[in-house]
Structure formats: structure tokens, C-alpha cells
Design a protein around this motif. Structure first.
Motif, PDB file in Angstrom:
ATOM      1  N   PRO A 286       0.847  -1.338   0.032  1.00  0.00           N
ATOM      2  CA  PRO A 286      -0.027  -0.061  -0.072  1.00  0.00           C
ATOM      3  C   PRO A 286       0.951   1.211   0.059  1.00  0.00           C
ATOM      4  N   ARG A 287       0.400   2.330  -0.678  1.00  0.00           N
ATOM      5  CA  ARG A 287       1.059   3.481  -0.700  1.00  0.00           C
ATOM      6  C   ARG A 287       1.079   4.198   0.718  1.00  0.00           C
ATOM      7  N   GLN A 288       1.754   4.933   1.329  1.00  0.00           N
ATOM      8  CA  GLN A 288       2.126   5.353   2.438  1.00  0.00           C
ATOM      9  C   GLN A 288       2.164   6.900   2.392  1.00  0.00           C
ATOM     10  N   ASN A 289       1.194   7.563   3.331  1.00  0.00           N
ATOM     11  CA  ASN A 289       1.274   9.038   3.002  1.00  0.00           C
ATOM     12  C   ASN A 289       2.555   9.549   3.997  1.00  0.00           C
ATOM     13  N   GLY A 290       2.974  10.926   3.489  1.00  0.00           N
ATOM     14  CA  GLY A 290       4.016  11.468   4.353  1.00  0.00           C
ATOM     15  C   GLY A 290       5.103  11.812   3.512  1.00  0.00           C
ATOM     16  N   PHE A 291       6.207  12.256   3.983  1.00  0.00           N
ATOM     17  CA  PHE A 291       7.428  12.733   3.418  1.00  0.00           C
ATOM     18  C   PHE A 291       8.487  11.946   3.335  1.00  0.00           C
ATOM     19  N   THR A 292       9.438  11.635   2.549  1.00  0.00           N
ATOM     20  CA  THR A 292      10.650  10.992   2.208  1.00  0.00           C
ATOM     21  C   THR A 292      11.782  11.739   3.042  1.00  0.00           C
ATOM     22  N   LEU A 293      12.664  11.140   3.275  1.00  0.00           N
ATOM     23  CA  LEU A 293      13.912  12.009   3.806  1.00  0.00           C
ATOM     24  C   LEU A 293      14.496  12.677   2.967  1.00  0.00           C
ATOM     25  N   ILE A 294      14.492  12.291   1.649  1.00  0.00           N
ATOM     26  CA  ILE A 294      15.154  13.364   0.685  1.00  0.00           C
ATOM     27  C   ILE A 294      14.296  14.514   0.610  1.00  0.00           C
ATOM     28  N   GLU A 295      12.945  14.455   0.579  1.00  0.00           N
ATOM     29  CA  GLU A 295      12.041  15.615   0.391  1.00  0.00           C
ATOM     30  C   GLU A 295      12.249  16.529   1.698  1.00  0.00           C
ATOM     31  N   LEU A 296      12.329  15.930   2.692  1.00  0.00           N
ATOM     32  CA  LEU A 296      12.590  16.626   3.884  1.00  0.00           C
ATOM     33  C   LEU A 296      13.861  17.620   3.943  1.00  0.00           C
ATOM     34  N   MET A 297      14.905  16.815   3.445  1.00  0.00           N
ATOM     35  CA  MET A 297      16.162  17.458   3.585  1.00  0.00           C
ATOM     36  C   MET A 297      16.305  18.457   2.498  1.00  0.00           C
ATOM     37  N   ILE A 298      15.553  18.269   1.481  1.00  0.00           N
ATOM     38  CA  ILE A 298      15.466  19.424   0.365  1.00  0.00           C
ATOM     39  C   ILE A 298      14.641  20.781   0.930  1.00  0.00           C
ATOM     40  N   ALA A 299      13.847  20.637   1.820  1.00  0.00           N
ATOM     41  CA  ALA A 299      13.275  21.557   2.347  1.00  0.00           C
ATOM     42  C   ALA A 299      14.050  22.359   3.299  1.00  0.00           C
ATOM     43  N   VAL A 300      14.839  21.430   4.106  1.00  0.00           N
ATOM     44  CA  VAL A 300      15.658  22.129   5.249  1.00  0.00           C
ATOM     45  C   VAL A 300      16.627  22.824   4.470  1.00  0.00           C
ATOM     46  N   VAL A 301      17.254  22.496   3.300  1.00  0.00           N
ATOM     47  CA  VAL A 301      18.319  23.266   2.690  1.00  0.00           C
ATOM     48  C   VAL A 301      17.881  24.399   2.058  1.00  0.00           C
ATOM     49  N   ILE A 302      16.533  24.502   1.315  1.00  0.00           N
ATOM     50  CA  ILE A 302      15.864  25.783   0.967  1.00  0.00           C
ATOM     51  C   ILE A 302      15.919  26.667   2.066  1.00  0.00           C
TER      52      ILE A 302
END
Length: 147
Positions: free
Chosen positions: A2-18
Motif C-alpha cells: 500500500p502507498r504510504q502518506n508523508g514525506f521521504t527523507l530526501i524531500e525533508l532534506m531538500i526543504a531544510v536546505v531551502i
């Protein structure tokens, strides 16, 4: 699977860098804005003190180094003491314009930065003399950029 909802670690790291990049740009700009707005307090106090000096001159035919009691009479300022600006970012002092020129002919007021305003290395101390010449001392900027 099943598809899980939420953010991946890569997406979270990109947001932190921005966010880090935005903060690296915004914080220094904000600090410069605070210093520039503090300068307006020093400028206003210099102009006010010069008006009081001119009033003193019209009554006594001389300027004075004394900004407190017995001089131009700033409230709460002792005789021969520096006068603080409204928020205490600057201390205003008076002196002769140059060596050999008497106080009866010319006075220069200096606004020396205090506290957090001391980080203003561009303009440092603001000056204004009784001949209307605006300037700075100790800074890397010019009178035109600081006034």
C-alpha cells in the motif's frame, strides 16, 4: 504494497536546505536594516541638539560643549555629560570644529554608536557641525550614504 502518506527523507532534506539558504540571505539583510533604522535615531538627535545649540548661540553669542545642566539643558543629563538618544543607540557630544577655531565660531556634534548599534562599521559615528556639514568618522561609508 500500500502507498504510504508523508514525506521521504530526501524531500525533508531538500526543504531544510531551502530554508537554510533563505535564512542565510534574510538574516544579514535584516541586521543591516536594523542598523540603518538606528542611524535615523542618531540623525534626529543630532538635528535636535543642533537646534538647541543655535538657540543657545542666539542667547549667548557662543556655542557650548555642555549638553546638560547649565548648557543647552537636556533633561536628565548632568553638566558636561553626553546626551543619549531616545533608545540609547547613540551618545551625543559637542566639541570645537577644529583646532584653533573657538567654540564661539563653530561647534561639531558627534553621535557615537552604543550597544548593538556599535556593529555599524559602515557609518560608525555621525557628525554635524554648526555650518551644516554632515559627516561620519570611523566608518567605511561616505556622508552621502550615511545621511
Amino acid at each position: 504494497m500500500p502507498r504510504q502518506n508523508g514525506f521521504t527523507l530526501i524531500e525533508l532534506m531538500i526543504a531544510v536546505v531551502i530554508l537554510a539558504i533563505l535564512a542565510a540571505i534574510a538574516i544579514p539583510n535584516y541586521q543591516q536594516y536594523l542598523l540603518k533604522s538606528g542611524r535615523s535615531e542618531g540623525q534626529a538627535k543630532l538635528l535636535e541638539a543642533m537646534q538647541m545649540q543655535e538657540r543657545f548661540y542666539s542667547q549667548n553669542q557662543a556655542y557650548t560643549r555642555n549638553l546638560g545642566v547649565g548648557g543647552i539643558g537636556y533633561a536628565g543629563v548632568a553638566a558636561n555629560a553626553a546626551a543619549p538618544s531616545e533608545d540609547g543607540r547613540y551618545l551625543i557630544t559637542a566639541d570645537v570644529c577644529a583646532a584653533g577655531i573657538p567654540i564661539t565660531a563653530c561647534v561639531v556634534l558627534t553621535a557615537a554608536p552604543q550597544g548593538s548599534q556599535g556593529a555599524d562599521t559602515v557609518c560608525a559615528s555621525l557628525t554635524l557641525n554648526s555650518r551644516g556639514v554632515k559627516g561620519i568618522s570611523g566608518g567605511t561609508g561616505t556622508a552621502a550614504t550615511c545621511w
